[in-house]
Design a protein around this motif. Structure first.
Motif, PDB file in Angstrom:
ATOM      1  N   ALA A  47       0.517  -1.026   0.004  1.00 15.03           N
ATOM      2  CA  ALA A  47       0.023   0.540  -0.250  1.00 15.03           C
ATOM      3  C   ALA A  47       0.728   1.219   0.238  1.00 15.03           C
ATOM      4  O   ALA A  47       0.559   2.540  -0.790  1.00 15.03           O
ATOM      5  CB  ALA A  47      -0.856  -0.296   1.399  1.00 15.03           C
ATOM      6  N   PHE A  48       1.888   1.057   1.044  1.00 15.48           N
ATOM      7  CA  PHE A  48       2.698   2.923   0.877  1.00 15.48           C
ATOM      8  C   PHE A  48       2.996   2.681  -0.497  1.00 15.48           C
ATOM      9  O   PHE A  48       3.727   3.644  -0.727  1.00 15.48           O
ATOM     10  CB  PHE A  48       3.916   2.282   1.620  1.00 15.48           C
ATOM     11  CG  PHE A  48       4.454   3.415   1.750  1.00 15.48           C
ATOM     12  CD1 PHE A  48       4.571   4.632   2.837  1.00 15.48           C
ATOM     13  CD2 PHE A  48       6.179   3.422   1.676  1.00 15.48           C
ATOM     14  CE1 PHE A  48       5.021   5.284   3.330  1.00 15.48           C
ATOM     15  CE2 PHE A  48       6.573   4.805   1.543  1.00 15.48           C
ATOM     16  CZ  PHE A  48       6.764   5.278   2.996  1.00 15.48           C
ATOM     17  N   ILE A  49       4.237   1.291  -1.167  1.00 15.44           N
ATOM     18  CA  ILE A  49       4.618   1.852  -2.609  1.00 15.44           C
ATOM     19  C   ILE A  49       3.570   2.246  -3.172  1.00 15.44           C
ATOM     20  O   ILE A  49       3.705   2.873  -4.186  1.00 15.44           O
ATOM     21  CB  ILE A  49       5.232   0.142  -2.847  1.00 15.44           C
ATOM     22  CG1 ILE A  49       5.863  -0.379  -1.753  1.00 15.44           C
ATOM     23  CG2 ILE A  49       5.720   0.066  -4.527  1.00 15.44           C
ATOM     24  CD1 ILE A  49       6.928  -1.701  -1.830  1.00 15.44           C
ATOM     25  N   ALA A  56       2.464   1.154 -11.559  1.00 20.84           N
ATOM     26  CA  ALA A  56       4.012   1.776 -12.008  1.00 20.84           C
ATOM     27  C   ALA A  56       5.069   1.329 -11.171  1.00 20.84           C
ATOM     28  O   ALA A  56       5.947   0.554 -11.802  1.00 20.84           O
ATOM     29  CB  ALA A  56       3.819   2.457 -13.239  1.00 20.84           C
ATOM     30  N   GLY A  57       5.015   1.497 -10.191  1.00 21.82           N
ATOM     31  CA  GLY A  57       6.391   1.478  -9.408  1.00 21.82           C
ATOM     32  C   GLY A  57       6.871  -0.204  -9.202  1.00 21.82           C
ATOM     33  O   GLY A  57       7.675  -0.423  -8.829  1.00 21.82           O
ATOM     34  N   PHE A  58       5.416   0.057  -8.474  1.00 24.62           N
ATOM     35  CA  PHE A  58       4.972  -1.305  -8.018  1.00 24.62           C
ATOM     36  C   PHE A  58       5.250  -2.655  -8.812  1.00 24.62           C
ATOM     37  O   PHE A  58       5.811  -3.805  -8.540  1.00 24.62           O
ATOM     38  CB  PHE A  58       3.177  -1.842  -7.571  1.00 24.62           C
ATOM     39  CG  PHE A  58       3.094  -3.372  -6.854  1.00 24.62           C
ATOM     40  CD1 PHE A  58       3.892  -3.690  -5.978  1.00 24.62           C
ATOM     41  CD2 PHE A  58       2.520  -3.777  -7.690  1.00 24.62           C
ATOM     42  CE1 PHE A  58       4.191  -4.898  -5.161  1.00 24.62           C
ATOM     43  CE2 PHE A  58       2.552  -5.173  -7.610  1.00 24.62           C
ATOM     44  CZ  PHE A  58       2.881  -5.787  -6.101  1.00 24.62           C
ATOM     45  N   ARG A  60       6.490  -2.965 -11.301  1.00 25.94           N
ATOM     46  CA  ARG A  60       8.801  -2.589 -11.960  1.00 25.94           C
ATOM     47  C   ARG A  60       8.876  -3.071 -10.792  1.00 25.94           C
ATOM     48  O   ARG A  60      10.268  -4.215 -11.095  1.00 25.94           O
ATOM     49  CB  ARG A  60       9.389  -0.710 -11.370  1.00 25.94           C
ATOM     50  CG  ARG A  60      10.760  -1.343 -12.123  1.00 25.94           C
ATOM     51  CD  ARG A  60      11.345   0.318 -12.251  1.00 25.94           C
ATOM     52  NE  ARG A  60      10.970   1.301 -11.268  1.00 25.94           N
ATOM     53  CZ  ARG A  60      11.438   0.869  -9.830  1.00 25.94           C
ATOM     54  NH1 ARG A  60      12.316  -0.035  -9.634  1.00 25.94           N
ATOM     55  NH2 ARG A  60      10.738   1.861  -8.847  1.00 25.94           N
ATOM     56  N   ARG A  61       8.940  -2.982  -9.747  1.00 19.28           N
ATOM     57  CA  ARG A  61       9.464  -4.148  -8.616  1.00 19.28           C
ATOM     58  C   ARG A  61       9.261  -5.578  -8.469  1.00 19.28           C
ATOM     59  O   ARG A  61       9.736  -6.411  -8.326  1.00 19.28           O
ATOM     60  CB  ARG A  61       9.176  -3.293  -6.757  1.00 19.28           C
ATOM     61  CG  ARG A  61       9.638  -1.766  -7.157  1.00 19.28           C
ATOM     62  CD  ARG A  61       9.787  -1.215  -5.542  1.00 19.28           C
ATOM     63  NE  ARG A  61       9.870   0.158  -5.197  1.00 19.28           N
ATOM     64  CZ  ARG A  61      10.839   0.663  -4.620  1.00 19.28           C
ATOM     65  NH1 ARG A  61      11.953  -0.855  -4.592  1.00 19.28           N
ATOM     66  NH2 ARG A  61      11.565   1.357  -4.064  1.00 19.28           N
ATOM     67  N   GLU A  62       7.661  -5.459  -8.725  1.00 20.43           N
ATOM     68  CA  GLU A  62       7.162  -7.473  -8.604  1.00 20.43           C
ATOM     69  C   GLU A  62       7.908  -7.174 -10.049  1.00 20.43           C
ATOM     70  O   GLU A  62       9.016  -9.210  -9.966  1.00 20.43           O
ATOM     71  CB  GLU A  62       6.159  -7.070  -8.848  1.00 20.43           C
ATOM     72  CG  GLU A  62       5.120  -8.089  -9.568  1.00 20.43           C
ATOM     73  CD  GLU A  62       3.505  -7.603  -9.487  1.00 20.43           C
ATOM     74  OE1 GLU A  62       2.590  -8.681  -8.668  1.00 20.43           O
ATOM     75  OE2 GLU A  62       2.810  -6.925 -10.526  1.00 20.43           O
ATOM     76  N   ARG A  63       8.447  -7.336 -11.457  1.00 16.96           N
ATOM     77  CA  ARG A  63       8.802  -7.828 -11.591  1.00 16.96           C
ATOM     78  C   ARG A  63      10.341  -8.324 -11.750  1.00 16.96           C
ATOM     79  O   ARG A  63      11.237  -9.205 -12.087  1.00 16.96           O
ATOM     80  CB  ARG A  63       9.063  -7.404 -13.016  1.00 16.96           C
ATOM     81  CG  ARG A  63       9.390  -7.311 -14.902  1.00 16.96           C
ATOM     82  CD  ARG A  63       9.780  -6.319 -15.679  1.00 16.96           C
ATOM     83  NE  ARG A  63       8.401  -5.539 -15.892  1.00 16.96           N
ATOM     84  CZ  ARG A  63       9.137  -4.191 -15.011  1.00 16.96           C
ATOM     85  NH1 ARG A  63       9.939  -3.560 -15.035  1.00 16.96           N
ATOM     86  NH2 ARG A  63       7.591  -3.405 -15.851  1.00 16.96           N
ATOM     87  N   GLU A  64      11.357  -7.093 -11.017  1.00 18.43           N
ATOM     88  CA  GLU A  64      12.452  -7.564 -10.626  1.00 18.43           C
ATOM     89  C   GLU A  64      12.123  -8.780  -9.988  1.00 18.43           C
ATOM     90  O   GLU A  64      13.259  -9.821  -9.539  1.00 18.43           O
ATOM     91  CB  GLU A  64      12.644  -6.612  -9.714  1.00 18.43           C
ATOM     92  CG  GLU A  64      13.047  -4.933 -10.862  1.00 18.43           C
ATOM     93  CD  GLU A  64      12.752  -4.158  -9.946  1.00 18.43           C
ATOM     94  OE1 GLU A  64      13.304  -4.165  -8.483  1.00 18.43           O
ATOM     95  OE2 GLU A  64      14.198  -3.089 -10.608  1.00 18.43           O
ATOM     96  N   VAL A  65      11.162  -9.181  -8.901  1.00 17.58           N
ATOM     97  CA  VAL A  65      11.605  -9.867  -7.275  1.00 17.58           C
ATOM     98  C   VAL A  65      10.871 -11.479  -8.527  1.00 17.58           C
ATOM     99  O   VAL A  65      11.671 -12.644  -8.344  1.00 17.58           O
ATOM    100  CB  VAL A  65      10.466  -9.995  -6.588  1.00 17.58           C
ATOM    101  CG1 VAL A  65      10.020 -10.600  -5.902  1.00 17.58           C
ATOM    102  CG2 VAL A  65      11.156  -8.705  -5.914  1.00 17.58           C
ATOM    103  N   ILE A  66       9.801 -11.325  -9.336  1.00 13.53           N
ATOM    104  CA  ILE A  66       9.640 -11.965 -10.182  1.00 13.53           C
ATOM    105  C   ILE A  66      10.971 -13.123 -11.110  1.00 13.53           C
ATOM    106  O   ILE A  66      10.825 -14.223 -11.022  1.00 13.53           O
ATOM    107  CB  ILE A  66       8.164 -12.078 -10.647  1.00 13.53           C
ATOM    108  CG1 ILE A  66       7.201 -11.928  -9.633  1.00 13.53           C
ATOM    109  CG2 ILE A  66       8.264 -13.212 -12.414  1.00 13.53           C
ATOM    110  CD1 ILE A  66       5.660 -11.903 -10.909  1.00 13.53           C
ATOM    111  N   HIS A  67      11.293 -12.257 -11.945  1.00 15.25           N
ATOM    112  CA  HIS A  67      12.812 -12.634 -12.468  1.00 15.25           C
ATOM    113  C   HIS A  67      13.562 -13.538 -11.617  1.00 15.25           C
ATOM    114  O   HIS A  67      14.235 -14.205 -11.832  1.00 15.25           O
ATOM    115  CB  HIS A  67      13.167 -11.163 -13.570  1.00 15.25           C
ATOM    116  CG  HIS A  67      14.243 -12.326 -14.232  1.00 15.25           C
ATOM    117  ND1 HIS A  67      15.359 -12.544 -13.812  1.00 15.25           N
ATOM    118  CD2 HIS A  67      13.629 -11.766 -15.417  1.00 15.25           C
ATOM    119  CE1 HIS A  67      15.534 -12.486 -15.252  1.00 15.25           C
ATOM    120  NE2 HIS A  67      15.190 -12.338 -16.563  1.00 15.25           N
TER     121      HIS A  67
END
Length: 175
Positions: A47-49, A56-58, A60-67
């Motif tokens: 929620a803070f992110i 969009a910011g979330f 991007r972070r999610e993509r990095e983690v999933i990768h």
């Protein structure tokens, strides 16, 4: 059954985290949750992110983690409901493991998420309408990606995990 990565996709409230934990225990695999990993990496909740960086910011972070997580071996990964919106996420999920779509009706999603206060996309006067919109957009992507589809409405976590284990072990099983 030859063990490999199992990735759970589906809408919020489908039971991805609960089923994923149970399935990982059954198969003696390591469990990961992409939303929890984003929170752990950033030190703040989703929620803070969303508030500070927007969706969009979330994403991007999610993509990095999933990768990063899909590069591991022998895991069960519960993804966030919107992870499939990103083409890169879909590509790594499809190429690095078997994808299980946990299907849940909008009514079931609403029931399972109604007491949650950490669902930024549901901070709206009409959560049911929002869930319906999200399903209309995402359901085709879940289905396209899925090795198999498992309905979760009105079912116990253990029952769903047992069905996934059985169907993944069956020869030539498809969704």
């Amino acid at each position: 059954m030859a063990l490999s990565n199992i990735f759970l996709v589906g809408p919020m409230g489908a039971g991805k985290s609960a089923v994923g934990r149970q399935l990982a225990r059954m198969l003696q695999l390591e469990f990961h949750d992409s939303d929890a990993a984003v929170e752990q990496r950033t030190g703040v909740d989703i929620a803070f992110i969303f508030e500070k960086e927007g969706e969009a910011g979330f994403r991007r972070r999610e993509r990095e983690v999933i990768h990063a997580l899909t590069a591991l071996e022998g895991i069960v990964l519960a993804t966030g409901g919107g992870a499939v919106l990103d083409a890169d996420n879909r590509a790594v999920l499809a190429s690095r493991g078997r994808v299980v779509y946990l299907d849940a009706s909008v009514e079931q999603q609403l029931e399972r998420t109604r007491l949650s206060n950490h669902r930024p996309l549901l901070e709206t006067p009409d959560p049911a309408g929002r869930l319906a919109e999200l399903m209309q957009e995402r359901a085709p992507l879940y289905r396209e990606l899925a090795t198999l589809v498992v309905a979760t409405d009105g079912r116990m976590v253990r029952e769903v995990a047992q069905e996934i284990r059985r169907r993944l072990a069956a020869p030539n099983e498809d969704g």
